[in-house]
Structures are given as C-alpha cells and as structure tokens.
Write a protein that holds these residues in place. Structure first.
Motif, mmCIF file in Angstrom:
data_model
loop_
_atom_site.group_PDB
_atom_site.id
_atom_site.type_symbol
_atom_site.label_atom_id
_atom_site.label_comp_id
_atom_site.label_asym_id
_atom_site.label_seq_id
_atom_site.Cartn_x
_atom_site.Cartn_y
_atom_site.Cartn_z
ATOM 1 N N VAL A 11 28.112 -25.889 36.008
ATOM 2 C CA VAL A 11 27.637 -25.076 34.891
ATOM 3 C C VAL A 11 27.158 -25.983 33.751
ATOM 4 C CG1 VAL A 11 28.397 -23.478 33.076
ATOM 5 C CG2 VAL A 11 28.995 -23.046 35.452
ATOM 6 N N PHE A 12 27.885 -27.058 33.487
ATOM 7 C CA PHE A 12 27.491 -28.004 32.444
ATOM 8 C C PHE A 12 26.146 -28.654 32.776
ATOM 9 C CE2 PHE A 12 27.415 -32.375 30.836
ATOM 10 C CZ PHE A 12 27.442 -32.114 29.474
ATOM 11 N N LEU A 13 25.988 -29.109 34.010
ATOM 12 C CA LEU A 13 24.729 -29.747 34.407
ATOM 13 C C LEU A 13 23.558 -28.774 34.348
ATOM 14 C CD1 LEU A 13 25.890 -31.983 37.378
ATOM 15 C CD2 LEU A 13 25.155 -32.709 35.108
ATOM 16 N N LEU A 14 23.771 -27.549 34.787
ATOM 17 C CA LEU A 14 22.724 -26.540 34.714
ATOM 18 C C LEU A 14 22.355 -26.256 33.262
ATOM 19 C CD1 LEU A 14 20.927 -24.550 36.256
ATOM 20 C CD2 LEU A 14 22.776 -22.896 36.070
ATOM 21 N N GLY A 15 23.350 -26.174 32.408
ATOM 22 C CA GLY A 15 23.098 -25.975 30.982
ATOM 23 C C GLY A 15 22.300 -27.109 30.373
ATOM 24 N N MET A 16 22.624 -28.332 30.753
ATOM 25 C CA MET A 16 21.882 -29.483 30.239
ATOM 26 C C MET A 16 20.448 -29.497 30.745
ATOM 27 S SD MET A 16 23.664 -30.942 28.048
ATOM 28 C CE MET A 16 22.613 -32.331 27.763
ATOM 29 N N LEU A 17 20.239 -29.082 31.992
ATOM 30 C CA LEU A 17 18.881 -29.007 32.518
ATOM 31 C C LEU A 17 18.041 -27.976 31.772
ATOM 32 C CD1 LEU A 17 19.434 -29.271 36.364
ATOM 33 C CD2 LEU A 17 18.276 -30.910 34.897
ATOM 34 N N ILE A 18 18.677 -26.914 31.332
ATOM 35 C CA ILE A 18 17.960 -25.868 30.612
ATOM 36 C C ILE A 18 17.736 -26.265 29.159
ATOM 37 C CG2 ILE A 18 18.150 -23.491 29.761
ATOM 38 C CD1 ILE A 18 19.584 -22.859 32.439
ATOM 39 N N ILE A 19 18.721 -26.881 28.530
ATOM 40 C CA ILE A 19 18.652 -27.174 27.100
ATOM 41 C C ILE A 19 17.899 -28.468 26.781
ATOM 42 C CG2 ILE A 19 20.097 -27.750 25.100
ATOM 43 C CD1 ILE A 19 22.119 -25.750 26.158
ATOM 44 N N SER A 20 17.936 -29.457 27.671
ATOM 45 C CA SER A 20 17.364 -30.764 27.339
ATOM 46 C C SER A 20 15.867 -30.732 27.002
ATOM 47 C CB SER A 20 17.658 -31.769 28.442
ATOM 48 O OG SER A 20 17.046 -31.402 29.642
ATOM 49 N N PRO A 21 15.015 -29.947 27.675
ATOM 50 C CA PRO A 21 13.619 -29.897 27.223
ATOM 51 C C PRO A 21 13.462 -29.346 25.803
ATOM 52 C CG PRO A 21 13.744 -29.135 29.474
ATOM 53 C CD PRO A 21 15.155 -29.271 28.985
ATOM 54 N N PHE A 22 14.282 -28.365 25.428
ATOM 55 C CA PHE A 22 14.234 -27.851 24.063
ATOM 56 C C PHE A 22 14.664 -28.911 23.058
ATOM 57 C CE2 PHE A 22 14.709 -23.601 26.154
ATOM 58 C CZ PHE A 22 13.473 -23.112 25.769
ATOM 59 N N LEU A 23 15.667 -29.702 23.418
ATOM 60 C CA LEU A 23 16.096 -30.787 22.532
ATOM 61 C C LEU A 23 15.008 -31.841 22.383
ATOM 62 C CD1 LEU A 23 19.792 -31.249 23.709
ATOM 63 C CD2 LEU A 23 18.969 -30.107 21.656
ATOM 64 N N THR A 24 14.286 -32.120 23.452
ATOM 65 C CA THR A 24 13.182 -33.088 23.382
ATOM 66 C C THR A 24 12.065 -32.561 22.496
ATOM 67 O OG1 THR A 24 13.707 -33.845 25.616
ATOM 68 C CG2 THR A 24 11.545 -34.410 24.759
ATOM 69 N N ILE A 25 11.698 -31.303 22.644
ATOM 70 C CA ILE A 25 10.656 -30.708 21.797
ATOM 71 C C ILE A 25 11.096 -30.727 20.341
ATOM 72 C CG2 ILE A 25 9.393 -28.586 21.259
ATOM 73 C CD1 ILE A 25 9.589 -27.921 24.277
#
Length: 66
Positions: A11-25
């Motif tokens: 669940v943590f890894l899936l969350g990071m995959l979803i959130i990381s592009p938003f953090l980069t933007i």
C-alpha cells in the motif's frame, strides 16, 4: 502478522507511485514558477519521465556493480 507488513508495504509503494509525480510537478512549480497544471496527463507524463530516466539509471547502476 507477516501478511499485514507485506500488505502495508504494498500500500505504501502504491501510494508513492501515485503521489510522486504530483510531488515532482509541485517541486518544479515552486522552484521555477512554471505554473504546470495538475491534470491526469501531466501526472502521466511525469510518471513516464521518472520511469524513463530514473528506471534506466537504476539499471545502469546495477550493471556497474557486476
């Protein structure tokens, strides 16, 4: 208890995959004032760039260790 830890990690890894592009933007918007909109297509584009650049980097590092 072991399964709970595995599910939690997934669940943590899936969350990071979803959130990381938003953090980069958000980081690019903050640093350079680009005013990039948060849309599905920009999220997908940043995700692709992360996979294309950093995915290849990790592959190169693994081949250097051999």
């Amino acid at each position: 208890m072991k399964y709970v830890a595995i599910i939690g990690a997934l669940v943590f890894l899936l969350g990071m995959l979803i959130i990381s592009p938003f953090l980069t933007i958000g980081a690019l918007n903050t640093l350079f004032g680009l005013n990039i909109a948060y849309t599905f297509w920009t999220w997908l584009s940043v995700g692709w760039l992360n996979l294309a650049t950093f995915g290849g980097l990790s592959l190169s590092i693994r081949s250097l260790k051999k």
